[in-house]
Design a protein around this motif. Sequence first.
Motif: not given
Ligand SMILES: *Cc1c(COP(=O)(O)O)cnc(C)c1O
Length: 414
Positions: A101-103, A106, A127, A203, A205-206, A225, A227-228, A238
């Motif tokens: 996962s992203g967490m 991190i 986050y 991070d 992710t965005f 993450s 997942t996004k 993931g």
């Molecule tokens: C969702 C998210 C995370 C955590 O990711 P998971 O896959 O839910 O564990 C971390 N940072 C940002 C910016 C996120 O949007």
Amino acid sequence: MTTAPPPYIVRPNTAVLTRGFDPRLSVGSARPAVFRSSTYVFSSPETAERAFDIALGRAVPEPGESVDLIYSRLSHPNAEILEDQITPLENGAEAAAVFNSGMAAISTIFLTFCRPGARFVYTTPLYGGTQHLIHQMLEPLGMIGVPVAAGNTRAMAEAIANSPDCKLVFVESPANPTLVMSDIAAAVRTAHALAEPPLVCVDNTFMGPVFQHPLTLGADLTVYSATKYLGGFSDMLGGVVLAKNRTLIDTLRGTRAILGNILQPDECWLLDSRLPTVSQRMYRQSKNAQRIAEGLAGHPKIGRLLYPSLIRDPEQRRIRDAQCAYPGGILAFELAGGKAAAYNFLRALHITKNAVSLGGVESLSCHPASTTHSEMSPDELARYGVSDALVRISVGIEDWRDLLAEYLAALEQA
Ligand SMILES: *Cc1c(COP(=O)(O)O)cnc(C)c1O
């Protein structure tokens, strides 16, 4: 698992489809097979000894040496294929490690590169899960977190320069959910000028690997993450860490083997199949979000509208122009009628589902103050601009005209 790169320059969208997977190792299959095995048969006791020497850091592999796999908590073929295929997507990356996962990614970064008594600097707001990790786990373990407000370049430089024994600078940009951007290159300049430079981790992710390239701005680590946007269909969890320095990734893999948080074979295979379309999806989502943001700007029932292409603050514009190629697929706005209006707005949506998470092909909306950011104190919420009236939308790949029509209609009921 790496096949030799072609002898001409290959751009990310080509590399992601041509590198990292050798069909001969999957009986000629055009797509990778899934290797669900938990353990791997050694070719000989000697190769087993060699594999352990390398896995435990007692030896380094020779260039081109093929080392036996050991056990899937350490690594497995689908993780190796995914890591090799995702690396060229991130400008400046030399290696990647995948997590479940992203967490997980991190947490592994903090637990690997920080230690009790040491400091780390982080941007706020952050986050929710990362914020929780810092306050519920890292601080009780004795690590000292130093928060700085996102977008405040000078405060960030001062915090980095004035934090003794600083091991890590953790930047989330744009910030969730306010989309305030922090100057990555400036954080790197200050951090790397110190006698014992902390690692800078972004991070990303965005903005995904498509719109913002932290490693080319000098950052040491990029974390996602997956997942996004990388996963893109809201059907898997993931996390991925990328670096230009392979040693950092090897160190993270060492912690991953202890914690057992490697991404599982089926999930690696799934994420692998999503990589070639990441940029198409993200361009569509960003274009959609931009048209919607422009269509909503100035609406009498909307207060503040937060979207990177519409910001007026000169410092934020400077940071955006320096590091973001496109504004991205997330927008947020405050309803003039406050929390009740925000809830009425969410209730009136049909195409856009009311759910947390983001980055999927389907549009999602949420009310951050009562959900994703509800662990923040009223003071923090006020300081970071996460008001009761704020709604966040992750724009998908639907036709933007349908989405805009739905939002304009929902505003009538707000
Ligand atoms: C969702 C998210 C995370 C955590 O990711 P998971 O896959 O839910 O564990 C971390 N940072 C940002 C910016 C996120 O949007």
